[in-house]
Design a protein around this motif. Structure first.
Motif, PDB file in Angstrom:
ATOM      1  N   UNK A 119       0.819  -1.219   0.000  1.00 35.56           N
ATOM      2  CA  UNK A 119       0.000   0.000   0.000  1.00 35.56           C
ATOM      3  C   UNK A 119       0.854   1.272   0.000  1.00 35.56           C
ATOM      4  N   UNK A 120       1.831   1.442   0.909  1.00 30.61           N
ATOM      5  CA  UNK A 120       2.640   2.669   0.859  1.00 30.61           C
ATOM      6  C   UNK A 120       3.337   2.868  -0.484  1.00 30.61           C
ATOM      7  N   UNK A 121       3.798   1.776  -1.101  1.00 29.95           N
ATOM      8  CA  UNK A 121       4.465   1.916  -2.396  1.00 29.95           C
ATOM      9  C   UNK A 121       3.485   2.314  -3.492  1.00 29.95           C
ATOM     10  N   UNK A 122       2.286   1.740  -3.481  1.00 30.33           N
ATOM     11  CA  UNK A 122       1.280   2.118  -4.472  1.00 30.33           C
ATOM     12  C   UNK A 122       0.876   3.580  -4.308  1.00 30.33           C
ATOM     13  N   UNK A 123       0.697   4.013  -3.061  1.00 29.23           N
ATOM     14  CA  UNK A 123       0.329   5.413  -2.817  1.00 29.23           C
ATOM     15  C   UNK A 123       1.449   6.343  -3.274  1.00 29.23           C
ATOM     16  N   UNK A 124       2.696   5.969  -3.027  1.00 26.58           N
ATOM     17  CA  UNK A 124       3.824   6.797  -3.464  1.00 26.58           C
ATOM     18  C   UNK A 124       3.843   6.930  -4.984  1.00 26.58           C
ATOM     19  N   UNK A 125       3.566   5.844  -5.687  1.00 25.75           N
ATOM     20  CA  UNK A 125       3.522   5.888  -7.149  1.00 25.75           C
ATOM     21  C   UNK A 125       2.376   6.787  -7.617  1.00 25.75           C
ATOM     22  N   UNK A 126       1.210   6.667  -6.980  1.00 26.33           N
ATOM     23  CA  UNK A 126       0.051   7.495  -7.361  1.00 26.33           C
ATOM     24  C   UNK A 126       0.334   8.979  -7.133  1.00 26.33           C
ATOM     25  N   UNK A 127       0.902   9.311  -5.985  1.00 26.37           N
ATOM     26  CA  UNK A 127       1.167  10.717  -5.676  1.00 26.37           C
ATOM     27  C   UNK A 127       2.177  11.314  -6.657  1.00 26.37           C
ATOM     28  N   UNK A 128       3.217  10.534  -6.982  1.00 27.61           N
ATOM     29  CA  UNK A 128       4.222  11.043  -7.921  1.00 27.61           C
ATOM     30  C   UNK A 128       3.619  11.234  -9.309  1.00 27.61           C
ATOM     31  N   UNK A 129       2.758  10.310  -9.719  1.00 32.60           N
ATOM     32  CA  UNK A 129       2.138  10.431 -11.042  1.00 32.60           C
ATOM     33  C   UNK A 129       1.202  11.627 -11.106  1.00 32.60           C
ATOM     34  N   UNK A 130       0.407  11.829 -10.057  1.00 30.00           N
ATOM     35  CA  UNK A 130      -0.518  12.968 -10.027  1.00 30.00           C
ATOM     36  C   UNK A 130       0.266  14.275  -9.999  1.00 30.00           C
ATOM     37  N   UNK A 131       1.344  14.303  -9.240  1.00 25.98           N
ATOM     38  CA  UNK A 131       2.189  15.506  -9.195  1.00 25.98           C
ATOM     39  C   UNK A 131       2.742  15.830 -10.579  1.00 25.98           C
ATOM     40  N   UNK A 132       3.128  14.797 -11.329  1.00 23.25           N
ATOM     41  CA  UNK A 132       3.699  15.030 -12.657  1.00 23.25           C
ATOM     42  C   UNK A 132       2.688  15.655 -13.609  1.00 23.25           C
ATOM     43  N   UNK A 157      -5.532  20.323 -18.646  1.00 27.53           N
ATOM     44  CA  UNK A 157      -4.389  19.438 -18.798  1.00 27.53           C
ATOM     45  C   UNK A 157      -4.291  18.960 -20.240  1.00 27.53           C
ATOM     46  N   UNK A 158      -3.099  18.561 -20.617  1.00 27.56           N
ATOM     47  CA  UNK A 158      -2.920  17.934 -21.925  1.00 27.56           C
ATOM     48  C   UNK A 158      -3.609  16.573 -21.929  1.00 27.56           C
ATOM     49  N   UNK A 159      -3.794  16.017 -23.113  1.00 28.92           N
ATOM     50  CA  UNK A 159      -4.499  14.731 -23.224  1.00 28.92           C
ATOM     51  C   UNK A 159      -3.748  13.629 -22.478  1.00 28.92           C
ATOM     52  N   UNK A 160      -2.413  13.618 -22.588  1.00 29.44           N
ATOM     53  CA  UNK A 160      -1.622  12.598 -21.894  1.00 29.44           C
ATOM     54  C   UNK A 160      -1.708  12.770 -20.383  1.00 29.44           C
ATOM     55  N   UNK A 161      -1.578  14.006 -19.912  1.00 35.57           N
ATOM     56  CA  UNK A 161      -1.671  14.250 -18.465  1.00 35.57           C
ATOM     57  C   UNK A 161      -3.058  13.910 -17.945  1.00 35.57           C
ATOM     58  N   UNK A 162      -4.084  14.172 -18.749  1.00 31.76           N
ATOM     59  CA  UNK A 162      -5.442  13.855 -18.335  1.00 31.76           C
ATOM     60  C   UNK A 162      -5.627  12.344 -18.189  1.00 31.76           C
ATOM     61  N   UNK A 163      -5.035  11.560 -19.083  1.00 35.37           N
ATOM     62  CA  UNK A 163      -5.114  10.101 -18.972  1.00 35.37           C
ATOM     63  C   UNK A 163      -4.375   9.604 -17.733  1.00 35.37           C
ATOM     64  N   UNK A 164      -3.201  10.174 -17.473  1.00 35.34           N
ATOM     65  CA  UNK A 164      -2.438   9.776 -16.282  1.00 35.34           C
ATOM     66  C   UNK A 164      -3.223  10.102 -15.019  1.00 35.34           C
ATOM     67  N   UNK A 165      -3.796  11.300 -14.964  1.00 38.25           N
ATOM     68  CA  UNK A 165      -4.571  11.712 -13.790  1.00 38.25           C
ATOM     69  C   UNK A 165      -5.754  10.776 -13.577  1.00 38.25           C
ATOM     70  N   UNK A 166      -6.498  10.493 -14.644  1.00 40.94           N
ATOM     71  CA  UNK A 166      -7.655   9.613 -14.510  1.00 40.94           C
ATOM     72  C   UNK A 166      -7.273   8.224 -14.035  1.00 40.94           C
ATOM     73  N   UNK A 167      -6.150   7.699 -14.534  1.00 39.43           N
ATOM     74  CA  UNK A 167      -5.710   6.351 -14.158  1.00 39.43           C
ATOM     75  C   UNK A 167      -5.353   6.273 -12.680  1.00 39.43           C
ATOM     76  N   UNK A 168      -4.572   7.233 -12.190  1.00 32.89           N
ATOM     77  CA  UNK A 168      -4.068   7.119 -10.822  1.00 32.89           C
ATOM     78  C   UNK A 168      -5.076   7.574  -9.775  1.00 32.89           C
ATOM     79  N   UNK A 169      -6.000   8.464 -10.124  1.00 31.22           N
ATOM     80  CA  UNK A 169      -7.083   8.760  -9.192  1.00 31.22           C
ATOM     81  C   UNK A 169      -7.996   7.545  -9.075  1.00 31.22           C
ATOM     82  N   UNK A 170      -8.178   6.833 -10.175  1.00 31.06           N
ATOM     83  CA  UNK A 170      -8.983   5.611 -10.139  1.00 31.06           C
ATOM     84  C   UNK A 170      -8.319   4.554  -9.249  1.00 31.06           C
TER      85      UNK A 170
END
Length: 710
Positions: A275-288, A396-409
């Motif tokens: 869980x901590x590793x998954x959350x760290x990946x999600x936070x970094x992706x959303x930040x990007x 957001x750009x189309x790519x950033x929007x896809x990344x955001x949607x994936x990691x919020x999900x």
């Protein structure tokens, strides 16, 4: 048999250098016994070098070793190795057969590794290179040596090879990945190899290599990685792998199955690091996703400028990039007169609700308090006070929007697991997202599901994380409250959060005071619309004398009487107040003991039968009362001694007592189900002199904390 890889300083042998022609003359045990053992040190550039008093003046490089053999013929000296080098031979004698075999396998490994480094450093034909890589992997897998470097060394060689050759075809990429796959089952890929894997995920997300080879590698990373800060490329590789899964035909269904495989089929995940590793990946992706806007902060008002209004539009740097779109054309004029607009009430609109938040006094007070203070203002206050920030829309750009949607999900998926929810709430309690994300309507709308899951969880360690970490810092409760930048409903989420927090918060009065100071308008509006939770809140404010202003009290009463549910609960409040006055009227006994087996209903019936204003000593020992009776106990203003020995009185009751029975001096909790959570609430009872906690679930740490306060 398994052996440890030979390390520097491990050899304690007799070393003899001699011409090859005289080998037969000196290979006798009698000759070897003439020599004393000398300490030989293993170096990166050679196999051995003697001490200053030894017989070997220079080290022997691994590349110079032509052959390594065990001496096994008749009359050969015991436990000796023969190293063949140009112009001679070196004999190494060990103390036993195990040590000799360790040296033998270690030297063979070193010799072969140097050979493969040389061969793969100048590749000519890739089919030959691929064959050598497979041979290198087989050698590492079959080696009897036990050491991390046995598998890491081949991975580093391949990693260097790939970093120095960027003209490989896609087929070459996949062939190399498949070849080194067996080594990745028990080892993390090196940083350069992670870059290579990331590139493959981006360029060929639908490749079978992603599913068949990368899946076990990422699973191992999530299960065993301890700190992505030390190996950020592992996090980046995991992030790109999940995005590659999202690009498959099934999309988020594949990602969901992967998350489920990481959790496991049982109700409790057996791997605490997942869980901590998954959350760290999600936070970094959303930040990007918001990195472009974060890097543009120098061109926008700082948090301190937003709060203090100390910098006019003409003094600022150029505006943010055109991707930051304003939802209203009037904002241009608002931005030009930022100071004037801050003095006006701000209308926060949603679908059906229009809440006017008076910021004249509160904003001015906060701005005055921060004058001369160099600390950054509160994040959410800045978003709420500043019209330009609170109404900013981010595209957001189309790519950033896809990344955001994936990691919020993915965050939504994590919040659906009961065993992960407490840790997830704790990780998200200090809001870890940038202010640009909090100002983005799509992000806060999608994240609302996670906050709802926290608000619906009955466990205190979960829903208490909706509040801020410490005073002066806002949390999710403030962000999704009416007037907050993330509130997009009619206050339904706000009402559910208040309901769950009131049921477990031991600082009930403090929480009500906070609501009365900051959210009284929304509470009254929701009560006016018949929300039962808000009606209860207004009744509690009247009952606990939270509101001092008479006009405000009359307005609350009018609000309660405007609905059927409010009128009914206000009448019940009036009845309780009359009973309370009768109960607290001077007179009655000073000591009272309930018979054993008495219940909460028996205590309520007894206290409603007369005046107990003089009651100082109450014994409920060996009765069946629970925390529910605390509502009646707090109405006894003179109570000084309370005996709850062997009852079912728990933490919820202790929290209520700690706020209201300020005169209590003696409390007996022996053999009650109270825990540390409830006992810590007693630290606010300064008049408490005697506290019996025998046979409870008291921990040593809580005991030491209570000793400080009591």
């Amino acid at each position: 048999m398994r052996y440890k890889l030979l390390q520097e300083g491990d050899i304690q042998v007799c070393a003899i250098r001699h011409p090859r022609t005289f080998l037969s003359k000196i290979l006798t045990s009698k000759f070897l016994r003439r020599w004393e053992p000398h300490h030989l040190t293993l170096a990166d550039t050679g196999v051995a070098s003697a001490t200053p008093t030894g017989y070997m003046e220079n080290s022997i490089s691994y590349s110079a070793i032509e052959d390594v053999q065990l001496l096994s013929w008749e009359n050969a000296p015991k436990y000796c190795l023969q190293l063949t080098i140009p112009g001679g031979t070196v004999l190494l004698q060990a103390a036993n057969s195990y040590l000799r075999d360790q040296w033998f396998h270690s030297l063979q490994w070193k010799k072969k590794i140097y050979k493969y480094k040389k061969v793969l450093s100048n590749p000519s034909r890739w089919e030959v290179v691929l064959k050598e890589i497979r041979t290198l992997v087989d050698m590492a897998l079959t080696s009897p040596l036990q050491d991390d470097s046995i598998h890491q060394a081949p991975l580093e060689i391949v990693s260097k090879l790939l970093s120095e050759n960027n003209n490989l075809t896609t087929q070459d990429h996949e062939s190399i990945i498949v070849a080194i796959a067996p080594l990745l089952e028990n080892n993390h890929p090196p940083p350069d190899l992670c870059e290579f894997f990331c590139k493959h995920c981006r360029e060929r997300p639908r490749s079978m290599v992603v599913i068949e080879v990368f899946t076990p590698v990422v699973q191992r990373i999530l299960k065993h990685n301890m700190d992505f800060g030390k190996c950020p490329r592992l996090r980046l590789f995991t992030q790109e792998y999940i995005l590659a899964l999202n690009e498959l035909n099934a999309g988020m269904e594949v990602v969901k199955k992967f998350i489920h495989s990481m959790h496991g089929p049982t109700g409790q995940c057996p791997h605490p690091r997942v869980l901590p590793n998954l959350v760290a990946v999600c936070l970094a992706a959303i930040y990007s996703c918001y990195e472009e806007f974060i890097n543009s902060r120098d061109n926008s008002p700082s948090l301190k400028e937003i709060r203090n209004g100390c910098q006019q539009q003409c003094d600022r740097k150029p505006n943010l990039p055109l991707r930051l779109l304003h939802t209203s054309p009037d904002l241009v004029s608002q931005e030009a007169t930022l100071t004037e607009s801050r003095l006006k009430p701000v209308i926060v609109t949603s679908n059906e609700i229009h809440v006017e938040v008076e910021r004249n006094n509160t904003a001015n007070q906060k701005m005055t308090a921060n004058v001369g203070n160099d600390s950054e203002p509160n994040l959410i206050d800045c978003l709420m006070v500043s019209p330009t920030c609170s109404t900013m829309s981010i595209e957001l750009s189309a790519q950033a929007d896809r990344i955001l949607g994936c990691y919020v999900e993915i965050l939504k998926m994590l919040s659906d697991y009961d065993d992960w929810r407490p840790a997830l709430a704790s990780l998200l309690q200090p809001i870890p997202f940038p202010k640009e994300a909090l100002a983005h309507e799509k992000f806060t709308k999608e994240l609302k599901y996670v906050i709802q899951r926290f608000a619906e969880d009955p466990r205190q360690e979960v829903h208490s994380c909706l509040l801020s970490v410490r005073a002066g810092k806002d949390g999710w409760f403030q962000l999704y409250s009416p007037g907050g930048v993330a509130c997009d409903d009619d206050g339904e989420l706000f009402a559910s959060m208040v309901h769950i927090l009131m049921g477990s918060c031991y600082k009930t009065k403090k929480f009500l005071l906070s609501l009365a100071e900051n959210k009284l308008g929304p509470c009254m509006l929701l009560a006016l619309r018949g929300n039962q939770t808000m009606v209860e809140i207004l009744c509690l404010m009247l009952e606990y004398n939270i509101i001092d202003n008479n006009d405000t009290q009359l307005q609350i009463i009018s609000t309660l009487e405007s609905t059927d549910v409010g009128k009914r609960m206000y009448e019940q409040l009036c009845d309780r107040q009359r009973e309370l006055k009768e109960l607290q009227r001077k007179g009655g006994p000073t000591r009272l003991t309930l018979p054993s087996k008495s219940t909460d209903a028996d205590l309520a019936r007894l206290l409603s039968s007369g005046s107990f204003g003089n009651l100082e000593n109450l014994s409920l020992a060996f009765t069946n009362v629970t925390s529910a009776c605390a509502e009646h106990l707090i109405k006894l203003p003179s109570l000084k001694q309370l005996n709850l020995w062997s009852t079912q009185f728990g933490d919820a009751g202790l929290r209520l007592l700690s706020e209201h029975l300020t005169m209590l001096q003696v409390l007996n909790l022996c053999e009650t189900p109270v825990t540390d959570a409830g006992l810590l609430a007693l630290s606010s009872m300064k008049s408490l002199c005697s506290l019996n906690m025998n046979s409870t679930k008291l921990s040593a740490d809580t005991y030491e904390d209570l000793k400080v306060f009591l």
